[in-house]
Scaffold this active site. Structure first.
Site, mmCIF file in Angstrom:
data_model
loop_
_atom_site.group_PDB
_atom_site.id
_atom_site.type_symbol
_atom_site.label_atom_id
_atom_site.label_comp_id
_atom_site.label_asym_id
_atom_site.label_seq_id
_atom_site.Cartn_x
_atom_site.Cartn_y
_atom_site.Cartn_z
ATOM 1 N N LYS A 56 -1.022 11.449 5.848
ATOM 2 C CA LYS A 56 -0.741 10.299 6.727
ATOM 3 C C LYS A 56 -0.013 9.207 5.929
ATOM 4 O O LYS A 56 0.987 8.649 6.368
ATOM 5 C CB LYS A 56 -2.063 9.799 7.306
ATOM 6 C CG LYS A 56 -2.017 8.581 8.173
ATOM 7 C CD LYS A 56 -2.564 7.303 7.569
ATOM 8 C CE LYS A 56 -3.899 7.371 6.927
ATOM 9 N NZ LYS A 56 -4.358 6.072 6.357
ATOM 10 N N LYS A 76 0.839 -1.206 0.000
ATOM 11 C CA LYS A 76 0.000 0.000 0.000
ATOM 12 C C LYS A 76 0.878 1.262 0.000
ATOM 13 O O LYS A 76 0.550 2.255 -0.662
ATOM 14 C CB LYS A 76 -0.933 -0.010 1.217
ATOM 15 C CG LYS A 76 -1.805 1.220 1.362
ATOM 16 C CD LYS A 76 -2.831 1.394 0.251
ATOM 17 C CE LYS A 76 -3.611 2.697 0.442
ATOM 18 N NZ LYS A 76 -4.651 2.929 -0.576
#
Ligand code: NAD
Length: 276
Positions: free
Chosen positions: A225, A157
């Protein structure tokens, strides 16, 4: 299967709906009441009790770490825990040490991918748990792969967000360049989309970016983030990602300029500002 689903936001709500339609018995929970096709529980404990599969789809590490103790205290010991959230590989590995059957399974495809049940899912964990999770993955996704042991899904990811963030930054520069030169940027992007520069981001976002429609979608705050996770993961793996570092700074600028709640395509506002 009985499924406890924690976190019914932009992504979780449509995913939980698909699981209901696939025939699973889904009990969901979120901090704020959410209308969805399954049953809404009054607490995490109530949602996960008796579940065969427990799922979290929460914003980031702190929320996953806050909810996990209530899951582990109330779920059946043999329940499969699937965390779809994007968090650090380190936290994913920590969770896997604390719960026997854990998969980190972050997703890609955005809100549209969640609504259309065509998410890409990158899973870290054991082959047996991956096989057990396949009915869940099939209900919400189209491409799903086991990419290694605990934390591996989060590394993939991170690689995904590196490419997505960089693609947005370059698309923003392409738009700024074409508009400043006075050419027909919409026609220009049509041509790019038909050639080697084609991309899913170009397909999905070129119209909304030209119209300066930055409703999320995926918020800058979350991409900020994720770029932190990218840099952290690269440091952990002992590699340099200079393009990723640059993209991370542009995303940080977007957030600092007050665009945290906008879609990540709002990187265009930052790139525009550089030449104003
Ligand atoms: P979101 O903020 O829309 O949803 C998160 C939900 O979790 C919210 O409804 C919130 O109320 C709930 N929540 C927070 N703390 C909680 C707690 N302690 N207990 C119960 N519920 C709690 O975020 P999202 O866009 O759905 O993203 C979820 C995750 O998926 C993030 O990690 C994100 O990075 C990742 N992701 C998002 C997208 C996207 O396009 N939105 C795409 C891929 C991956």
């Amino acid at each position: 299967m009985k499924i406890g689903f924690i976190g019914l936001g932009i992504m979780g709500r449509p995913m939980a709906g698909h699981l209901v339609r696939a025939g699973h018995e889904v009990t969901g929970y979120d901090l704020s009441p959410v209308d969805f096709e399954g049953a809404f529980a009054g607490s995490v404990a109530e949602a996960v009790r008796d579940a065969d599969v427990v799922i979290t789809m929460l914003p980031a590490d702190p929320q996953v770490e806050a909810v996990f103790p209530e899951i582990s205290a109330n779920a059946r010991q043999d329940a499969l825990y699937i965390d779809f959230s994007t968090i650090t590989p380190q936290t994913a590995q920590k969770l896997a040490q604390q719960w026997k059957r854990t998969l980190d399974a972050p997703v890609s495809g955005g809100e549209k991918g969640a609504i259309d049940a065509v998410l890409s899912i990158m899973a870290g964990g054991s082959a047996a748990d991956f096989a057990a999770a396949e009915p869940v993955f099939a209900a919400v996704g189209r491409t799903y792969r086991l990419v290694g042991g605990p934390g591996s899904g989060q590394y993939v990811k991170a690689a995904n967000q590196l490419v997505v963030g960089g693609a947005y930054a370059l698309l923003a520069e392409a738009i700024v360049l074409m508009e400043a030169a006075g050419v027909d940027a919409a026609a220009g992007l049509d041509v790019l989309a038909g050639g080697l520069a084609a991309s899913r981001i170009l397909d999905l976002k070129r119209t909304s970016m030209l119209a300066r429609d930055f409703r999320p979608g995926f918020r800058i705050d979350l991409h900020h983030k994720d770029m932190g996770i990218v840099l952290d993961a690269a440091r952990g793996a002992g590699v340099a990602v200079p393009m990723g570092a640059l993209t991370a700074q542009l995303v940080a600028a977007a957030r600092a300029q007050g665009y945290g709640g906008l879609d990540h395509s709002a990187l265009l506002k930052v790139v525009e500002g550089l030449s104003r």
